[in-house]
Design an enzyme around this catalytic site. Structure first.
Site, mmCIF file in Angstrom:
data_model
loop_
_atom_site.group_PDB
_atom_site.id
_atom_site.type_symbol
_atom_site.label_atom_id
_atom_site.label_comp_id
_atom_site.label_asym_id
_atom_site.label_seq_id
_atom_site.Cartn_x
_atom_site.Cartn_y
_atom_site.Cartn_z
ATOM 1 N N LYS A 13 46.850 47.538 45.926
ATOM 2 C CA LYS A 13 46.991 48.471 44.885
ATOM 3 C C LYS A 13 46.625 49.970 45.296
ATOM 4 O O LYS A 13 47.307 51.073 45.302
ATOM 5 C CB LYS A 13 46.082 48.254 43.753
ATOM 6 C CG LYS A 13 46.231 46.830 43.186
ATOM 7 C CD LYS A 13 45.521 46.701 41.819
ATOM 8 C CE LYS A 13 43.992 46.193 42.258
ATOM 9 N NZ LYS A 13 43.735 45.039 42.998
ATOM 10 N N ARG A 88 42.011 45.748 33.358
ATOM 11 C CA ARG A 88 41.771 44.888 33.875
ATOM 12 C C ARG A 88 41.326 43.572 32.832
ATOM 13 O O ARG A 88 40.935 42.592 33.177
ATOM 14 C CB ARG A 88 40.548 44.956 34.647
ATOM 15 C CG ARG A 88 40.638 44.945 36.264
ATOM 16 C CD ARG A 88 39.527 45.218 36.906
ATOM 17 N NE ARG A 88 39.541 44.673 38.319
ATOM 18 C CZ ARG A 88 39.635 45.378 39.262
ATOM 19 N NH1 ARG A 88 40.084 46.681 38.886
ATOM 20 N NH2 ARG A 88 39.765 45.068 40.330
ATOM 21 N N ARG A 123 39.883 43.754 56.231
ATOM 22 C CA ARG A 123 39.925 44.991 55.632
ATOM 23 C C ARG A 123 38.630 45.900 56.214
ATOM 24 O O ARG A 123 37.540 45.348 56.352
ATOM 25 C CB ARG A 123 39.804 44.993 53.972
ATOM 26 C CG ARG A 123 39.583 46.214 53.535
ATOM 27 C CD ARG A 123 39.873 46.595 51.836
ATOM 28 N NE ARG A 123 39.262 45.580 50.980
ATOM 29 C CZ ARG A 123 39.356 45.454 49.877
ATOM 30 N NH1 ARG A 123 40.383 46.427 49.335
ATOM 31 N NH2 ARG A 123 38.803 44.737 48.949
ATOM 32 N N ARG A 155 33.399 45.897 53.121
ATOM 33 C CA ARG A 155 32.911 45.823 51.723
ATOM 34 C C ARG A 155 32.062 44.895 51.403
ATOM 35 O O ARG A 155 32.296 43.798 51.573
ATOM 36 C CB ARG A 155 34.175 46.286 50.954
ATOM 37 C CG ARG A 155 34.121 47.378 50.076
ATOM 38 C CD ARG A 155 35.481 47.694 49.458
ATOM 39 N NE ARG A 155 35.722 46.631 48.305
ATOM 40 C CZ ARG A 155 36.672 46.874 47.588
ATOM 41 N NH1 ARG A 155 37.497 47.644 47.560
ATOM 42 N NH2 ARG A 155 36.778 46.029 46.472
ATOM 43 N N ARG A 166 36.532 36.738 42.520
ATOM 44 C CA ARG A 166 37.301 38.101 41.864
ATOM 45 C C ARG A 166 38.548 37.623 41.514
ATOM 46 O O ARG A 166 39.200 37.841 40.761
ATOM 47 C CB ARG A 166 37.502 39.188 43.041
ATOM 48 C CG ARG A 166 36.026 39.890 43.193
ATOM 49 C CD ARG A 166 35.773 40.690 44.511
ATOM 50 N NE ARG A 166 36.898 41.658 44.600
ATOM 51 C CZ ARG A 166 37.193 42.433 45.560
ATOM 52 N NH1 ARG A 166 36.371 42.012 46.991
ATOM 53 N NH2 ARG A 166 38.026 43.205 46.033
HETATM 54 P P1 AP5 Z 1 43.884 47.330 49.264
HETATM 55 O O1 AP5 Z 1 45.003 48.305 49.215
HETATM 56 O O2 AP5 Z 1 42.592 47.853 49.569
HETATM 57 O O3 AP5 Z 1 43.928 46.422 48.246
HETATM 58 P P2 AP5 Z 1 43.428 46.517 46.657
HETATM 59 O O4 AP5 Z 1 44.394 45.738 45.667
HETATM 60 O O5 AP5 Z 1 43.275 48.012 46.383
HETATM 61 O O6 AP5 Z 1 42.325 45.652 46.973
HETATM 62 P P3 AP5 Z 1 40.644 45.938 46.084
HETATM 63 O O7 AP5 Z 1 40.025 44.830 46.863
HETATM 64 O O8 AP5 Z 1 40.189 47.365 46.270
HETATM 65 O O9 AP5 Z 1 41.098 45.559 44.601
HETATM 66 P P4 AP5 Z 1 40.084 45.180 43.551
HETATM 67 O O10 AP5 Z 1 40.929 44.942 42.405
HETATM 68 O O11 AP5 Z 1 39.332 43.824 43.918
HETATM 69 O O12 AP5 Z 1 38.950 46.049 43.852
HETATM 70 P P5 AP5 Z 1 38.425 47.364 43.095
HETATM 71 O O13 AP5 Z 1 38.134 48.226 43.972
HETATM 72 O O14 AP5 Z 1 39.505 48.013 42.195
HETATM 73 O O15 AP5 Z 1 44.486 46.259 50.400
HETATM 74 C C1 AP5 Z 1 43.475 45.227 50.776
HETATM 75 C C2 AP5 Z 1 43.855 45.149 52.264
HETATM 76 O O16 AP5 Z 1 44.860 44.740 52.747
HETATM 77 C C3 AP5 Z 1 43.438 46.311 52.915
HETATM 78 O O17 AP5 Z 1 42.922 46.190 54.215
HETATM 79 C C4 AP5 Z 1 45.004 46.760 53.377
HETATM 80 O O18 AP5 Z 1 45.056 47.754 54.700
HETATM 81 C C5 AP5 Z 1 45.602 45.548 53.549
HETATM 82 N N1 AP5 Z 1 47.106 45.816 53.076
HETATM 83 C C6 AP5 Z 1 47.540 46.368 51.839
HETATM 84 N N2 AP5 Z 1 48.636 46.064 51.852
HETATM 85 C C7 AP5 Z 1 49.142 45.161 52.782
HETATM 86 C C8 AP5 Z 1 50.336 44.753 53.219
HETATM 87 N N3 AP5 Z 1 51.413 44.950 52.333
HETATM 88 N N4 AP5 Z 1 50.304 43.666 54.189
HETATM 89 C C9 AP5 Z 1 49.040 43.502 54.713
HETATM 90 N N5 AP5 Z 1 48.036 43.958 54.715
HETATM 91 C C10 AP5 Z 1 48.130 45.022 53.396
HETATM 92 O O19 AP5 Z 1 37.232 46.766 42.124
HETATM 93 C C11 AP5 Z 1 36.087 46.558 42.777
HETATM 94 C C12 AP5 Z 1 35.105 45.962 41.692
HETATM 95 O O20 AP5 Z 1 34.828 46.986 40.721
HETATM 96 C C13 AP5 Z 1 35.758 44.960 40.703
HETATM 97 O O21 AP5 Z 1 35.491 43.555 41.316
HETATM 98 C C14 AP5 Z 1 34.775 45.025 39.536
HETATM 99 O O22 AP5 Z 1 33.545 44.223 39.612
HETATM 100 C C15 AP5 Z 1 34.725 46.311 39.400
HETATM 101 N N6 AP5 Z 1 35.805 47.128 38.464
HETATM 102 C C16 AP5 Z 1 36.785 47.791 38.893
HETATM 103 N N7 AP5 Z 1 37.588 48.214 37.998
HETATM 104 C C17 AP5 Z 1 37.033 47.602 36.973
HETATM 105 C C18 AP5 Z 1 37.580 47.593 35.473
HETATM 106 N N8 AP5 Z 1 38.899 48.118 35.093
HETATM 107 N N9 AP5 Z 1 36.889 46.862 34.832
HETATM 108 C C19 AP5 Z 1 35.796 46.186 35.176
HETATM 109 N N10 AP5 Z 1 35.185 46.245 36.361
HETATM 110 C C20 AP5 Z 1 36.028 46.860 37.137
#
Ligand code: AP5
Length: 212
Positions: A13, A88, A123, A155, A166
């Protein structure tokens, strides 16, 4: 364009929303990044969020809804925005609908759990918000951010056991949101590919298919 990007943790994402943000010149709002910045700065929000984020649990709805509402009402979002990681839960989707903000499309990037677990091990992130992968999206100099030159790190919530939690939370709490948007005719899905650029191309085609 007012776009939501959904998908499991690590589905890509953040990677895709950064690219669309640069191309369309609209801000990408990552609730995860906002929470991590608050944790790093030691604010009241950060102190509350820390235990949830580090366990891989969702931060309570009312906190995240308040953050997103403030962003969406700001001047920065007047020409469009990308929501990365929000909503979410069904409660968050309902709250967004009540804000009266028009959503043009909801893009879901689908990647299976085993591939996600393999991906997360590689990552590396920077405090400026940039994200890399040791195999799929390496920085030009090993361990150093291309954008700001600072050292990259793993991270805190990318430990394998936290990633598994997660994923459980994603399937239980976030997947139902896909139906919420499917029923409203807004959902567009793409299968996340093994290479970042291939996923970018699938995303471009999927958005073009709905006129975006
Ligand atoms: P990346 O692009 O970083 O993936 P992502 O989907 O953004 O992953 P996140 O881990 O950031 O998502 P998340 O939803 O768990 O975390 P968030 O920060 O939102 O890609 C991942 C890796 O793969 C990278 O190394 C990238 O280079 C690689 N990659 C990408 N595309 C690729 C491809 N096609 N092929 C190969 N490799 C690839 O949330 C973190 C925490 O915050 C949550 O767990 C929760 O506690 C809290 N939180 C956030 N939002 C909310 C909400 N709305 N409500 C409640 N709690 C929340």
């Amino acid at each position: 364009m007012n776009l939501i990007i959904m998908g499991a943790p690590g589905a890509g994402k953040g990677t895709q929303s950064e690219m669309i943000s640069a191309r369309e010149k609209i801000p990408a709002i990552s609730t995860g990044q906002i929470l991590r910045e608050a944790m790093k700065a030691g604010t009241e929000l950060g102190a509350v969020a820390k235990s949830y984020v580090e366990r891989g649990d969702l931060v309570p709805d009312e906190i995240v809804i308040g953050i997103v509402r403030d962003y969406l009402m700001s001047e920065e979002c007047k020409n469009g925005f990308i929501l990365d990681g929000f909503p979410r839960s069904t409660a968050q989707a309902e709250a967004l609908e009540k804000m009266g903000v028009k959503i043009d499309a909801v893009l879901s990037i689908e990647v299976d759990d085993e591939r996600i677990i393999r991906r997360m091990g590689g990552r590396r992130v920077c405090e400026c918000g940039a994200s890399y992968h040791t195999d799929y999206l390496p920085p030009k100099v090993d361990g150093i951010c291309d954008k700001c030159g600072k050292s990259l790190y793993v991270r805190a919530d990318d430990k394998p056991e936290t990633v598994r939690n997660r994923l459980v939370n994603y399937h239980n709490q976030t997947e139902p949101v896909l139906n919420f948007y499917r029923e409203r005719g807004l959902l567009v899905t793409v299968v996340g590919q093994e290479k970042v650029e291939d996923t970018t191309e699938c995303v471009r085609k999927a958005l073009a298919s709905v006129g975006k």
